[in-house]
Design a protein around this motif. Structure first.
Motif, short mmCIF file in Angstrom:
data_model
loop_
_atom_site.label_atom_id
_atom_site.label_comp_id
_atom_site.label_asym_id
_atom_site.label_seq_id
_atom_site.Cartn_x
_atom_site.Cartn_y
_atom_site.Cartn_z
N PRO A 15 0.80 -1.23 0.00
CA PRO A 15 0.00 0.00 0.00
C PRO A 15 0.83 1.28 0.00
CG PRO A 15 0.10 -0.88 2.21
CD PRO A 15 0.86 -1.85 1.34
N GLY A 16 2.17 1.14 0.10
CA GLY A 16 3.02 2.32 0.10
C GLY A 16 3.39 2.80 1.48
N VAL A 17 2.89 2.13 2.53
CA VAL A 17 3.21 2.52 3.91
C VAL A 17 3.51 1.25 4.72
CG1 VAL A 17 1.86 4.65 3.92
CG2 VAL A 17 0.78 2.49 4.54
N ARG A 18 4.11 1.45 5.89
CA ARG A 18 4.37 0.35 6.80
C ARG A 18 3.07 -0.05 7.50
NH1 ARG A 18 7.53 2.93 9.76
NH2 ARG A 18 9.53 2.33 8.84
N GLY A 50 6.38 4.96 7.36
CA GLY A 50 7.17 4.11 6.47
C GLY A 50 7.06 4.53 5.01
N MET A 51 6.83 5.81 4.75
CA MET A 51 6.76 6.29 3.38
C MET A 51 8.16 6.35 2.76
SD MET A 51 3.92 9.33 3.58
CE MET A 51 4.27 9.75 1.86
N ARG A 52 8.23 6.18 1.46
CA ARG A 52 9.51 6.22 0.74
C ARG A 52 9.60 7.50 -0.08
NH1 ARG A 52 7.37 1.22 -0.13
NH2 ARG A 52 6.83 1.72 -2.30
N GLY A 72 10.18 17.52 -3.19
CA GLY A 72 10.37 16.07 -3.11
C GLY A 72 9.25 15.33 -3.81
N VAL A 73 9.56 14.10 -4.20
CA VAL A 73 8.58 13.19 -4.80
C VAL A 73 8.54 11.93 -3.95
CG1 VAL A 73 7.93 11.84 -6.82
CG2 VAL A 73 8.97 14.10 -7.12
N ALA A 74 7.36 11.56 -3.45
CA ALA A 74 7.18 10.40 -2.59
C ALA A 74 6.53 9.26 -3.37
CB ALA A 74 6.31 10.75 -1.37
N ALA A 75 6.79 8.04 -2.92
CA ALA A 75 6.15 6.89 -3.53
C ALA A 75 4.65 6.97 -3.32
CB ALA A 75 6.71 5.60 -2.93
N ASP A 76 3.90 6.39 -4.23
CA ASP A 76 2.44 6.44 -4.16
C ASP A 76 1.93 5.68 -2.95
OD1 ASP A 76 1.99 7.95 -6.52
OD2 ASP A 76 2.39 6.17 -7.72
N VAL A 77 0.89 6.22 -2.33
CA VAL A 77 0.25 5.62 -1.16
C VAL A 77 -1.24 5.44 -1.48
CG1 VAL A 77 -0.38 5.94 1.25
CG2 VAL A 77 1.88 6.62 0.46
#
Length: 867
Positions: free
Chosen positions: A519-522, A609-611, A662-667
């Motif tokens: 899901p993009g998160v921990r 836990g976002m990337r 910044g660019v974050a991974a999709d959640v």
């Protein structure tokens, strides 16, 4: 006088059986006297007169209400007959009970959710008015201007009310608790004609700006939070830091438009008539006396056209559509309802076919009995009534057990959905077994068993009694037609079983894919909760609370990271904002650029836990005095600047420029089954917001940190309230719970159908073996091997299974199309799933057929020949 009256009554009374017998004997004597010249006049008179029993019964029918007596007699006979065949009665009773219970439970749930979600309200007269456009086909909330216009111009709707979601803090002696509810216009309770346990609805003018604070409580909130205190009326509670006087408590099970704790007045200001753009209201109305929903739809559409002319910039493409109030929040459930109803119908069909099959097999063994009774003068209709009585007794017994199973099934399915999710489904709280569904399924089972029970009656009564009674062969071919019909029914049962087994396999694989996906998160060791600050805080006060809360949570022992966000991932609770990109022309259709608007603290990415793919995350240096910065999701960056870097670009949000750092991974804000949404992340210190959420990354079990987090929040701000405290795994499970419930439901239905089909095939083969035991004995005596008999019997069963699986494969592919909206990571026509389900069903059928096949192979030739 009394003696004469008794004489008249005695004369008008129906003759007794003894009187009828004496009268018939007199007629016989008269006839014998007339035939005095014949050798045996009395015998001749009896032959001429006919069957005395039939004649006596006909006379009795004329004088008595014979059908009542015969019905009671038939029921008693049926009960005795079933007691002599306990295995048959138990098999048919359990089969019908499983089908009745499953179908009744499913139909009750569908009826409670889709048809009657508001049983205590005049729901057939209530409408839900949605506002939507081609640019937003799933929108459903309306603007204040639309509310005012509908009230003034829509004559086909007698009253229009509005509601808006509300979340606040309920102050108690032990601290603050989060409560939910709606801010509603003062006329809402009058429009929906809501019953009250205590008090009444809002007084007139309660929604005027500056009016004293009043509130209405739900029954559950009053009962659970306030101990059902009778003195709650006119008492004052503190909500959101403000005093609220309670004027009413809704009656039990009154839920509208969904589960709520408290209702507060919605202040409709003078500017509402010109507020076209802030679409945040749920609009409800009541059809005027004499009007129809079609007339209301035409009138409401005209109001929408007027609004478009009055404000073309905001309303040019928007329209208003009245829908039945029961459609509220059920659009996503319609496909589930269709799947459940179709699956339940298949199970009921399989149960009825199995019961009919068992009935045919039993009646085939009673062929001689039926023919003998017909030869002795029992009329065909009387035989039919007897068999119908047996079917009725079995169906009634099965319905009693089925009702218990249905009650258990409804309770089990209701408990599978977490309360935090079920509150969004209006009819979920009062689900119960529906009497109409029970009557329908009972009638279907009685009709099916009765039809198949009558077929052998007319066939048996057409057979010559002497030929039947003189045939001592157990392998008579007279039942060949019944055997073919039973074979067809077994093939259909296997077909239905494969359809449902394939469906449950697809749904189970889909649920597993959802849980195993990214899901993009921990999801492990993360505790989440919603946070509501006291209303009326200034931006600087909110920043101070978030700053102190962030530091206090990270300093708590056992906490590895903590952060604040406006909405939690996997919660399906988010809101968006429109933005612009300088230099980019607007879309040709006028649709604005939109994205989910997240307000986050610096520690949120680490806690969740976002990337971060490129650039950086929000930091403590991003203060209100610093340059406004924003982090965007990968989806948004790829869509806006494909093949180029988004770092350094500028977005205009709330008419202010924000630079992308910044660019974050999709959640996934909803579940993995839902599409990704473009998202922007802004610092909660640069764009504070009063309603937010907390994510806490713990070293151990996140549930063990609940009390510690509560203490921290209370220490930072006693007026702040938290709610929906659950681990990220539980949050994920809440979203998946609906899919898991559907998968479990279809799995149970598939298991029942598989059991029915297996028992049906095994019973058919066992019956064939018993009828052909003499034949098998002769074959063995003539030199056939036991393996030949085994292969012959099992081969016949497997041919039926192959036909059922072939037909079931086609049905499974058609049924799987209904599941498309519920599947993730697996297609409806997945060949691996279909092959696995077919192979599993074939093995089960083979195992069921081998038991009677081994019995056939073990027949003793000498015993068979003696028989």
């Amino acid at each position: 006088m009394l003696a004469r009256l008794r004489h008249l009554l005695r004369r008008s009374a129906a003759p007794t059986d003894d009187e009828i017998a004496r009268e018939l004997r007199d007629h016989i004597e008269l006839e014998a006297e007339a035939r005095a010249g014949e050798p045996d006049p009395r015998a001749a008179a009896r032959r001429a007169f006919g069957n005395l029993s039939v004649t006596a019964e006909s006379v009795h029918d004329v004088w008595h209400r014979q059908w009542v007596e015969q019905s009671v007699q038939d029921l008693r006979h049926a009960w005795r007959s079933l007691r002599r065949s306990p295995a048959y009665a138990l098999a048919v009773g359990i089969t019908l009970a499983l089908g009745l219970g499953a179908a009744t439970a499913v139909y009750s749930i569908v009826d409670g959710i889709a048809t009657r979600p508001y049983p205590l309200l005049p729901q057939d007269q209530l409408v839900w008015i949605v506002e939507r456009s081609p640019q937003c086909p799933t929108c459903y909330e309306g603007s204040p201007a639309a509310l005012v216009a509908l009230r003034q111009r829509a004559t086909a709707i007698s009253g229009v009310a509005a509601a808006a979601y509300w979340r606040g803090a309920f102050r108690t002696a032990g601290g603050s608790e989060m409560v939910r509810g709606f801010s509603v216009t003062a006329n809402l309770f009058a429009v929906i004609d809501a019953p009250f346990a205590l008090g009444h609805g809002f007084p007139e003018g309660a929604d005027a700006p500056g009016a004293p604070g009043v509130g209405v409580l739900s029954y559950d909130f009053w009962h659970n939070r306030l101990a059902a205190s009778p003195g709650v009326l006119d008492s004052t509670i503190t909500l959101g830091g403000k005093p609220v006087t309670i004027v009413g408590v809704l009656a039990k099970d009154v839920i509208f438009p969904e589960a709520a704790d408290v209702y507060l007045p919605y202040a409709l200001g003078a500017e509402a008539a010109t507020d076209f753009q802030s679409r945040h209201l749920l609009l409800f109305g009541r059809i005027a006396p004499g009007a129809t929903i079609q007339a209301a739809a035409a009138e409401v559409a005209g109001v929408a056209q007027q609004l478009a002319r009055e404000s073309p910039r905001t309303d040019r493409t928007w329209t208003l559509v009245p829908r039945p109030a029961r459609d509220y929040h059920t659009d996503d459930l319609k496909v589930v309802d269709t799947i459940a109803v179709a699956a339940a119908f298949l199970v009921l069909l399989a149960a009825c076919m199995s019961a009919a099959n068992l009935s045919l097999a039993r009646l085939a063994t009673r062929r001689s009995e039926l023919a003998l009774r017909a030869a002795l003068g029992v009329r065909r209709w009387r035989l039919a009534r007897h068999l119908l009585a047996e079917s009725l007794v079995l169906a009634l017994l099965a319905s009693a057990l089925g009702a218990l199973l249905a009650h258990w099934g409804v309770s089990a399915l209701r408990d599978m959905i977490p309360a935090t999710f079920a509150r969004f489904i209006p009819g979920w709280a009062h689900l119960r077994v529906d009497g109409r569904a029970l009557v329908f399924t009972l009638a279907a089972s009685i009709a099916s068993t009765a039809v198949f029970a009558l077929v052998p009656v007319f066939r048996a009564t057409r057979v010559d009694g002497a030929s039947v009674l003189g045939d001592d062969s157990r392998s008579s071919t007279a039942g060949v037609h019944g055997g073919r019909l039973r074979s067809v029914l077994v093939v259909l049962e296997i077909t239905v079983a494969l359809v449902l087994v394939t469906a449950c396999t697809l749904l189970t694989r889909s649920v597993r894919n959802m849980i195993a996906g990214d899901p993009g998160v921990r999801r492990d060791h993360v505790l989440s909760m919603n946070l509501t600050l006291q209303s009326g805080l200034t931006d600087s006060a909110m920043r101070d609370v978030y700053r102190r809360l962030d530091a206090a949570l990270r300093a708590e022992p056992g906490v590895r990271g903590a952060g604040v966000t406006s909405t939690l991932p996997l919660s399906n609770h988010f809101w968006g904002t429109s933005f612009e990109i300088p230099g980019r022309p607007p879309a040709p259709d006028g649709r604005p650029l939109t994205a989910i608007d997240e307000r986050v603290s610096p520690g949120y990415a680490d806690a969740a836990g976002m990337r971060i793919l490129t650039g950086r995350w929000i930091t403590a240096a991003d203060t209100p005095d610093a340059e406004r910065v924003v982090v965007v999701s990968k989806w948004l960056a790829d869509q806006m600047w494909p093949g180029a870097s988004a770092i350094g670009r500028v977005l205009v949000v709330d008419r202010l420029p924000w630079q992308i750092v910044g660019v974050a991974a999709d959640v996934y804000q909803g579940g993995l089954d839902e599409p990704l949404h473009p998202t922007i992340y802004r610092s909660v210190f640069q764009a504070p917001y009063g309603e937010s959420a907390i994510a806490v990354w713990t070293r151990g079990d996140p549930d063990a940190a609940r009390d510690a987090v509560r203490r921290v929040v209370a220490g930072v701000d006693p007026d702040a309230a938290i709610g929906d405290v659950m681990s990220m795994r539980a949050l994920e499970s809440r979203h998946v719970s609906g899919f898991r419930m559907v998968a479990a439901l279809v799995t149970v239905l598939a298991s029942i159908t598989l059991l029915i089909a297996t028992v049906g095939l095994s019973g058919l083969v066992a019956y064939g073996v018993s009828q052909r035991s003499r034949e098998f004995g002769i074959r063995l005596a003539l030199g056939a091997r036991a393996s030949d008999i085994l292969a012959h019997v099992a081969g016949g069963a497997l041919r039926l299974a192959a036909l059922g699986i072939a037909a079931g494969a086609v049905g499974a592919l058609l049924f799987a199309r209904l599941l498309t909206a519920l599947l993730y990571g697996v297609g409806p026509g997945d060949p691996v799933t279909l092959a696995a389900a077919s192979a599993a069903l074939f093995l089960v059928v083979l195992a069921a057929a081998l038991v009677p096949a081994f019995r056939a192979a073990g027949v003793d030739p000498a015993s068979a020949l003696r028989d």
